[in-house]
Structures are given as structure tokens and as C-alpha cells.
Design an enzyme around this catalytic site. Structure first.
Site, PDB file in Angstrom:
ATOM      1  N   TYR A  16       0.816  -1.346   0.047  1.00  0.00           N
ATOM      2  CA  TYR A  16      -0.028  -0.125  -0.006  1.00  0.00           C
ATOM      3  C   TYR A  16       0.673   1.300  -0.045  1.00  0.00           C
ATOM      4  O   TYR A  16       0.354   2.380  -0.148  1.00  0.00           O
ATOM      5  CB  TYR A  16      -0.836   0.074   1.224  1.00  0.00           C
ATOM      6  CG  TYR A  16      -1.862  -1.016   1.213  1.00  0.00           C
ATOM      7  CD1 TYR A  16      -2.841  -1.154   0.315  1.00  0.00           C
ATOM      8  CD2 TYR A  16      -1.612  -2.301   2.255  1.00  0.00           C
ATOM      9  CE1 TYR A  16      -3.708  -2.171   0.403  1.00  0.00           C
ATOM     10  CE2 TYR A  16      -2.591  -3.377   1.907  1.00  0.00           C
ATOM     11  CZ  TYR A  16      -3.754  -3.267   1.297  1.00  0.00           C
ATOM     12  OH  TYR A  16      -4.730  -4.228   1.294  1.00  0.00           O
ATOM     13  N   HIS A  21      -4.711   6.133  -0.959  1.00  0.00           N
ATOM     14  CA  HIS A  21      -5.113   5.999   0.502  1.00  0.00           C
ATOM     15  C   HIS A  21      -4.342   6.143   1.459  1.00  0.00           C
ATOM     16  O   HIS A  21      -4.461   6.494   2.702  1.00  0.00           O
ATOM     17  CB  HIS A  21      -6.046   4.791   0.781  1.00  0.00           C
ATOM     18  CG  HIS A  21      -7.280   4.458   1.252  1.00  0.00           C
ATOM     19  ND1 HIS A  21      -8.066   5.634   1.636  1.00  0.00           N
ATOM     20  CD2 HIS A  21      -8.048   3.590   1.800  1.00  0.00           C
ATOM     21  CE1 HIS A  21      -9.108   5.374   2.253  1.00  0.00           C
ATOM     22  NE2 HIS A  21      -9.251   4.095   2.282  1.00  0.00           N
ATOM     23  N   TYR A  66      -5.105  -1.135   9.643  1.00  0.00           N
ATOM     24  CA  TYR A  66      -5.553  -0.844   8.526  1.00  0.00           C
ATOM     25  C   TYR A  66      -6.766   0.140   8.717  1.00  0.00           C
ATOM     26  O   TYR A  66      -7.146   0.492   9.802  1.00  0.00           O
ATOM     27  CB  TYR A  66      -6.242  -2.187   7.828  1.00  0.00           C
ATOM     28  CG  TYR A  66      -5.358  -3.097   7.348  1.00  0.00           C
ATOM     29  CD1 TYR A  66      -4.666  -2.781   6.267  1.00  0.00           C
ATOM     30  CD2 TYR A  66      -4.646  -4.127   8.240  1.00  0.00           C
ATOM     31  CE1 TYR A  66      -3.634  -3.781   5.661  1.00  0.00           C
ATOM     32  CE2 TYR A  66      -3.556  -4.961   8.003  1.00  0.00           C
ATOM     33  CZ  TYR A  66      -3.238  -4.975   6.768  1.00  0.00           C
ATOM     34  OH  TYR A  66      -2.199  -5.643   6.123  1.00  0.00           O
ATOM     35  N   ASN A  68      -9.598   1.081   8.135  1.00  0.00           N
ATOM     36  CA  ASN A  68     -11.386   0.929   8.843  1.00  0.00           C
ATOM     37  C   ASN A  68     -11.184   0.813  10.281  1.00  0.00           C
ATOM     38  O   ASN A  68     -12.107   0.912  10.978  1.00  0.00           O
ATOM     39  CB  ASN A  68     -11.812  -0.393   8.273  1.00  0.00           C
ATOM     40  CG  ASN A  68     -12.062  -0.096   6.641  1.00  0.00           C
ATOM     41  OD1 ASN A  68     -11.591   0.507   5.881  1.00  0.00           O
ATOM     42  ND2 ASN A  68     -12.613  -1.402   6.265  1.00  0.00           N
ATOM     43  N   ASN A 114     -13.960   5.675   5.452  1.00  0.00           N
ATOM     44  CA  ASN A 114     -13.904   4.403   6.514  1.00  0.00           C
ATOM     45  C   ASN A 114     -12.714   5.026   7.798  1.00  0.00           C
ATOM     46  O   ASN A 114     -13.428   4.601   8.822  1.00  0.00           O
ATOM     47  CB  ASN A 114     -13.455   3.099   6.162  1.00  0.00           C
ATOM     48  CG  ASN A 114     -14.829   2.820   5.201  1.00  0.00           C
ATOM     49  OD1 ASN A 114     -15.969   3.189   5.422  1.00  0.00           O
ATOM     50  ND2 ASN A 114     -14.508   1.989   4.247  1.00  0.00           N
TER      51      ASN A 114
END
EC number: 3.1.1.29
Length: 193
Positions: A16, A21, A66, A68, A114
Site C-alpha cells: 500500500y 489511500h 488498517y 477501517n 472509513n
């Protein structure tokens, strides 16, 4: 010396690293480098570091839960350091702002993000400052896939300007305050010559 918790939102792991994000992680890393801090200590369900800048003690946090579940990490750090929500600055990506622009505000809804949803839930409110890093919306396709893909080659060429401009915004936030910073940065194109 006042203390601020500065949180960069993103997802952990090399997969990532350069995704849209992870804009919050990228800005936090840039800030840590600028102030000579290391964000490597495992703490608060994340990686953590400390530094000082413009007379402020900065606690730097990258949740490793993460996106969320980011709120858990931030809640742990706030409880441990006994900081109020208003001393928290959260840096995150924002689909509703074009790439090359940033906006700052205090409070508000999660806007479908989120990570912000988790923060508001876990912290019991939205009274923190948000630094919203524009990533733009996809022309075609799914938003979830878009935020989890790497910046385009053209965007990568301009990413340093965006990160440096966001660092300037953070400096203004600490030295000039929220209202002045909003007036200076909320409509500014950071990629303009």
C-alpha cells in the site's frame, strides 16, 4: 510546551506504500523527516514517534490497524497521553478534493471515509482538526479500487510538491492557527508555479 497528536491515516505494508489511500502516511513521514523524528516505535496499535516543531511537542502516529480500524489506535494514544480531542490533527486522503489541493477544517462528518468513520466512532466525536489531502475521484470505475491503487505516473511526478505544500499547511496550522490556515490554503493549488 503544548502537545499535539498528529495522525497520518493509511494502510500498513509495502503493498500500500504508494496508494492514494496512504496520503496521510506520506505526509506524516515527510513531517517526521523535516523535524528529525523517527516514527518506528511500536505503540498504540501503530508506529509512533515524537519530535518538536515551532514550540510544540508533536506526537506522531501511523495506525497499523488498517484504515477501517484506525480509531482504535488513535483512542489508545489519546487516553495514554491524556490529550483532548481538540489537540489532535488527522491527515487523510479525500476523494472530493482534486489532486494537488489540500483543505483543513475542524469537525464534520466522515464523508464515506472509513478511517474517519472509525475515528468518530471510537473517539465519541469529530472535534479534531482534519488535513484533507486531495486525491480526486476516478473518471471510471470503483472508488474502493481507485483509493487502493498507486498514484499515476503524472501524479507521482507532482507528489513531492503536494507533500511539501501540505507540510507548509501544517506549519501554518501550528504557528498561525486554524482560521488563518484555512484562508491561506483551502482554495490554493499547491502545484501552481
Amino acid at each position: 510546551m503544548a502537545t499535539k497528536l498528529i495522525v497520518g491515516l493509511g494502510n500498513p505494508g509495502p503493498k500500500y506504500l504508494w496508494t492514494r489511500h496512504n496520503a496521510g502516511f506520506m505526509v506524516l513521514d515527510r513531517l517526521a523527516h523535516a523535524i528529525g523524528a523517527s516514527v518506528t516505535r511500536k505503540s498504540f496499535s501503530g508506529v509512533f514517534g515524537e519530535g518538536a516543531w515551532h514550540g510544540e511537542r508533536l506526537l506522531l502516529l501511523k495506525p497499523q490497524t488498517y484504515m477501517n480500524l484506525s480509531g482504535r489506535s488513535v483512542a489508545e494514544a489519546l487516553r495514554f497521553h491524556k490529550l483532548p480531542l481538540c489537540d489532535t490533527i488527522v491527515i487523510h486522503d479525500d476523494l472530493d478534493i482534486p489532486f494537488g489541493r489540500v483543505k483543513v477544517k475542524e469537525g464534520g462528518g466522515h464523508g464515506g471515509h472509513n478511517g474517519l468513520r472509525s475515528l468518530v466512532q471510537e473517539l465519541g466525536g469529530a472535534g479534531f482538526v482534519r488535513v484533507r489531502v486531495g486525491i480526486g475521484r476516478p473518471v471510471h470505475g470503483d472508488v474502493v479500487n481507485y483509493v487502493l491503487t498507486n498514484f499515476s505516473q503524472d501524479e507521482m511526478a507532482d507528489l513531492a510538491h503536494l507533500l511539501d505544500g501540505t507540510l507548509d499547511l501544517l506549519e501554518s496550522l501550528l504557528t498561525a492557527g486554524l482560521p488563518k490556515t484555512m484562508s491561506l490554503y483551502n482554495n490554493k493549488d499547491l502545484l501552481a508555479p
